[in-house]
Write a protein that holds these residues in place. Structure first.
Motif, PDB file in Angstrom:
ATOM      1  N   GLU A  11     -21.785  11.053   0.393  1.00 40.50           N
ATOM      2  CA  GLU A  11     -21.951   9.641   0.073  1.00 40.50           C
ATOM      3  C   GLU A  11     -20.939   8.810   0.811  1.00 40.50           C
ATOM      4  O   GLU A  11     -21.235   7.704   1.263  1.00 40.50           O
ATOM      5  CB  GLU A  11     -21.816   9.470  -1.446  1.00 40.50           C
ATOM      6  CG  GLU A  11     -21.415   8.117  -1.878  1.00 40.50           C
ATOM      7  CD  GLU A  11     -20.197   8.154  -2.807  1.00 40.50           C
ATOM      8  OE1 GLU A  11     -20.121   9.093  -3.603  1.00 40.50           O
ATOM      9  OE2 GLU A  11     -19.356   7.272  -2.706  1.00 40.50           O
ATOM     10  N   THR A  64     -21.561  16.255  -2.648  1.00 42.04           N
ATOM     11  CA  THR A  64     -22.276  14.982  -2.802  1.00 42.04           C
ATOM     12  C   THR A  64     -21.357  13.801  -2.578  1.00 42.04           C
ATOM     13  O   THR A  64     -21.723  12.825  -1.936  1.00 42.04           O
ATOM     14  CB  THR A  64     -22.894  14.887  -4.205  1.00 42.04           C
ATOM     15  OG1 THR A  64     -23.564  16.076  -4.492  1.00 42.04           O
ATOM     16  CG2 THR A  64     -23.848  13.724  -4.278  1.00 42.04           C
ATOM     17  N   TRP A  65     -20.124  13.890  -3.105  1.00 40.69           N
ATOM     18  CA  TRP A  65     -19.187  12.800  -2.910  1.00 40.69           C
ATOM     19  C   TRP A  65     -18.858  12.587  -1.444  1.00 40.69           C
ATOM     20  O   TRP A  65     -18.749  11.476  -0.967  1.00 40.69           O
ATOM     21  CB  TRP A  65     -17.899  13.076  -3.678  1.00 40.69           C
ATOM     22  CG  TRP A  65     -17.929  12.551  -5.057  1.00 40.69           C
ATOM     23  CD1 TRP A  65     -18.885  11.748  -5.590  1.00 40.69           C
ATOM     24  CD2 TRP A  65     -16.973  12.777  -6.055  1.00 40.69           C
ATOM     25  NE1 TRP A  65     -18.577  11.472  -6.877  1.00 40.69           N
ATOM     26  CE2 TRP A  65     -17.411  12.084  -7.192  1.00 40.69           C
ATOM     27  CE3 TRP A  65     -15.788  13.493  -6.111  1.00 40.69           C
ATOM     28  CZ2 TRP A  65     -16.701  12.091  -8.380  1.00 40.69           C
ATOM     29  CZ3 TRP A  65     -15.085  13.491  -7.281  1.00 40.69           C
ATOM     30  CH2 TRP A  65     -15.524  12.810  -8.403  1.00 40.69           C
ATOM     31  N   LYS A  94     -20.944  21.486  -5.795  1.00 40.94           N
ATOM     32  CA  LYS A  94     -22.066  20.616  -5.505  1.00 40.94           C
ATOM     33  C   LYS A  94     -21.651  19.151  -5.612  1.00 40.94           C
ATOM     34  O   LYS A  94     -22.013  18.322  -4.776  1.00 40.94           O
ATOM     35  CB  LYS A  94     -23.209  20.930  -6.481  1.00 40.94           C
ATOM     36  CG  LYS A  94     -24.551  20.465  -6.015  1.00 40.94           C
ATOM     37  CD  LYS A  94     -24.918  19.120  -6.538  1.00 40.94           C
ATOM     38  CE  LYS A  94     -26.262  18.703  -5.976  1.00 40.94           C
ATOM     39  NZ  LYS A  94     -26.550  17.306  -6.307  1.00 40.94           N
ATOM     40  N   ILE A  95     -20.854  18.839  -6.628  1.00 44.35           N
ATOM     41  CA  ILE A  95     -20.437  17.453  -6.820  1.00 44.35           C
ATOM     42  C   ILE A  95     -19.507  17.016  -5.692  1.00 44.35           C
ATOM     43  O   ILE A  95     -19.594  15.888  -5.185  1.00 44.35           O
ATOM     44  CB  ILE A  95     -19.770  17.297  -8.203  1.00 44.35           C
ATOM     45  CG1 ILE A  95     -20.831  17.475  -9.274  1.00 44.35           C
ATOM     46  CG2 ILE A  95     -19.119  15.952  -8.340  1.00 44.35           C
ATOM     47  CD1 ILE A  95     -20.285  17.333 -10.660  1.00 44.35           C
ATOM     48  N   THR A 148     -24.516   9.164   4.853  1.00 41.58           N
ATOM     49  CA  THR A 148     -25.835   9.756   4.979  1.00 41.58           C
ATOM     50  C   THR A 148     -26.416   9.963   3.595  1.00 41.58           C
ATOM     51  O   THR A 148     -25.707  10.244   2.651  1.00 41.58           O
ATOM     52  CB  THR A 148     -25.757  11.105   5.691  1.00 41.58           C
ATOM     53  OG1 THR A 148     -24.960  11.967   4.867  1.00 41.58           O
ATOM     54  CG2 THR A 148     -25.097  10.951   7.019  1.00 41.58           C
ATOM     55  N   SER A 149     -27.737   9.863   3.517  1.00 41.40           N
ATOM     56  CA  SER A 149     -28.347   9.979   2.192  1.00 41.40           C
ATOM     57  C   SER A 149     -29.299  11.156   2.190  1.00 41.40           C
ATOM     58  O   SER A 149     -30.465  11.033   1.845  1.00 41.40           O
ATOM     59  CB  SER A 149     -29.070   8.695   1.837  1.00 41.40           C
ATOM     60  OG  SER A 149     -30.061   8.430   2.793  1.00 41.40           O
ATOM     61  N   ILE A 160     -29.085  13.974   0.457  1.00 43.90           N
ATOM     62  CA  ILE A 160     -29.278  14.684  -0.814  1.00 43.90           C
ATOM     63  C   ILE A 160     -29.910  13.739  -1.817  1.00 43.90           C
ATOM     64  O   ILE A 160     -29.422  12.660  -1.981  1.00 43.90           O
ATOM     65  CB  ILE A 160     -27.938  15.233  -1.340  1.00 43.90           C
ATOM     66  CG1 ILE A 160     -27.525  16.390  -0.442  1.00 43.90           C
ATOM     67  CG2 ILE A 160     -28.076  15.711  -2.757  1.00 43.90           C
ATOM     68  CD1 ILE A 160     -26.354  17.136  -0.960  1.00 43.90           C
ATOM     69  N   ASP A 198     -23.660  15.527 -12.831  1.00 46.92           N
ATOM     70  CA  ASP A 198     -24.219  15.324 -11.501  1.00 46.92           C
ATOM     71  C   ASP A 198     -25.044  14.042 -11.442  1.00 46.92           C
ATOM     72  O   ASP A 198     -24.922  13.238 -10.502  1.00 46.92           O
ATOM     73  CB  ASP A 198     -25.093  16.531 -11.146  1.00 46.92           C
ATOM     74  CG  ASP A 198     -25.547  16.481  -9.722  1.00 46.92           C
ATOM     75  OD1 ASP A 198     -26.687  16.888  -9.451  1.00 46.92           O
ATOM     76  OD2 ASP A 198     -24.765  16.031  -8.868  1.00 46.92           O
ATOM     77  N   SER A 205     -22.767   6.476  -7.279  1.00 44.93           N
ATOM     78  CA  SER A 205     -22.437   6.575  -5.863  1.00 44.93           C
ATOM     79  C   SER A 205     -23.259   5.588  -5.044  1.00 44.93           C
ATOM     80  O   SER A 205     -24.038   4.803  -5.571  1.00 44.93           O
ATOM     81  CB  SER A 205     -22.712   7.986  -5.376  1.00 44.93           C
ATOM     82  OG  SER A 205     -24.103   8.199  -5.370  1.00 44.93           O
ATOM     83  N   ASN A 206     -23.090   5.685  -3.727  1.00 44.69           N
ATOM     84  CA  ASN A 206     -23.830   4.792  -2.848  1.00 44.69           C
ATOM     85  C   ASN A 206     -25.269   5.214  -2.664  1.00 44.69           C
ATOM     86  O   ASN A 206     -26.061   4.458  -2.123  1.00 44.69           O
ATOM     87  CB  ASN A 206     -23.171   4.772  -1.467  1.00 44.69           C
ATOM     88  CG  ASN A 206     -21.879   4.016  -1.503  1.00 44.69           C
ATOM     89  OD1 ASN A 206     -21.687   3.189  -2.371  1.00 44.69           O
ATOM     90  ND2 ASN A 206     -20.998   4.315  -0.571  1.00 44.69           N
ATOM     91  N   LEU A 207     -25.632   6.445  -3.075  1.00 43.95           N
ATOM     92  CA  LEU A 207     -26.980   6.921  -2.839  1.00 43.95           C
ATOM     93  C   LEU A 207     -27.971   6.311  -3.819  1.00 43.95           C
ATOM     94  O   LEU A 207     -29.162   6.412  -3.626  1.00 43.95           O
ATOM     95  CB  LEU A 207     -27.025   8.447  -2.985  1.00 43.95           C
ATOM     96  CG  LEU A 207     -26.170   9.226  -1.996  1.00 43.95           C
ATOM     97  CD1 LEU A 207     -26.151  10.671  -2.400  1.00 43.95           C
ATOM     98  CD2 LEU A 207     -26.742   9.092  -0.615  1.00 43.95           C
ATOM     99  N   THR A 253     -22.643  11.060 -11.530  1.00 35.99           N
ATOM    100  CA  THR A 253     -21.974  10.762 -10.261  1.00 35.99           C
ATOM    101  C   THR A 253     -22.964  10.229  -9.236  1.00 35.99           C
ATOM    102  O   THR A 253     -22.608   9.422  -8.389  1.00 35.99           O
ATOM    103  CB  THR A 253     -21.297  12.014  -9.686  1.00 35.99           C
ATOM    104  OG1 THR A 253     -22.248  13.062  -9.641  1.00 35.99           O
ATOM    105  CG2 THR A 253     -20.123  12.415 -10.517  1.00 35.99           C
TER     106      THR A 253
END
Lengths: 103, 177
Positions: free
Chosen positions: A96, A92-93, A88-89, A100-101, A103, B41, B48-50, B44
């Motif tokens: 990112e 996500t990385w 999952k991590i 796209t956002s 999640i 999680d 991050s950029n989110l 991170t």
């Protein structure tokens, strides 16, 4: 628990398909982070094996080796579930980095 | 032990087997890693950029998790038979109260970790002053909730490990090579 030949063949088939899918997904999208998941699952049986060898299995009247075996099982359970978390991590990385956002 | 039970229902037979014990240890490891995963999680995500808000996970957010993990280490390293020892069976006369003191310190560390995580969540993410003008954003609040969830899962893992390690399996011989 006697593992028959058919069980071993089926399990190794499933393992090979799993490796194939992970390597294919890494190579097609040029994202090599899911290989960390495979590395976690490869390392996962190691604490169990190491602590099984460290504890003394010869004298069965003494119960002091139980704690080391339990610690090895604890670490193995930790690494198995952490493999799913690593997936999952890593997703996500990569999302990112792509900008796209979702999640 | 057989006729002076507290409960009406008899103790189930599967509760004393060695398989349940190993399953309990694996489950405790899985719960601990689930708690660590929730927090890593969130960390991170905030790095991050989110993460579009002003809140980030700093070292203060790590302190309750470190505290809870230390408490879990202390609690599960104690041998339970020493807690109820009297001075006849052990050579030292003060073993029982020392074991109880260490157990109390372990419980205090773990409860302090959980309470600390709730405190960090309330003070840092819930009570907002003029930092955040737009209103309650759920993903920002999730950074604080993940801290509490992680500490609660570590506490649950410690409970499962304590229960499963003190299950008495009657005379199982380890004859593995």
């Amino acid at each position: 628990m006697a593992a028959g030949l058919k069980t071993i063949i089926a399990l190794s088939f499933v393992l090979a398909i799993g490796f194939l899918l992970v390597i294919l997904s890494s190579a097609l999208f040029h994202n090599y982070l899911p290989l960390l998941v495979v590395a976690t699952y490869v390392i996962a049986p190691l604490p169990n094996w190491i602590c099984g060898r460290c504890a003394n299995p010869d004298d069965f009247m003494e119960n002091a080796g139980n704690a080391v075996i339990d610690f090895g099982r604890f670490c193995t359970g930790f690494l198995v579930v952490m493999g799913i978390g690593t997936l999952k991590i890593s997703i996500t990385w990569r999302l990112e980095d792509a900008g796209t956002s979702k999640i | 032990m057989s006729s002076h039970r507290l409960f009406r229902f008899p103790k189930p037979a599967w509760l004393n087997s060695a398989t349940t014990r190993t399953a309990g240890v694996y489950l405790a490891g899985a719960l601990f890693s689930l708690g660590a995963f929730f927090f890593i999680d969130a960390a991170t995500y905030s790095h991050s950029n989110l993460n579009a808000s002003l809140f980030h996970i700093t070292f203060i957010d790590w302190i309750p998790l470190i505290c809870s993990s230390l408490g879990m280490l202390v609690i599960n390293s104690i041998e339970k038979t020493r807690l109820s020892a009297d001075s006849f069976s052990y050579s030292g006369s003060g073993v029982a109260w020392k074991a109880r003191l260490v157990l109390f310190l372990g419980f205090a560390l773990m409860a302090g970790g959980l309470a600390g995580s709730v405190t960090v969540m309330v003070l840092k993410y819930l009570v907002r002053d003029e930092n955040e003008g737009e209103g309650a954003n759920f993903m920002t609040l999730w950074l604080g909730i993940a801290n509490v969830v992680a500490n609660a899962l570590v506490m649950l893992s410690s409970i499962v490990l304590w229960v499963s390690q003190n299950m008495e399996d009657d005379y199982t011989y380890n004859l593995a090579l």
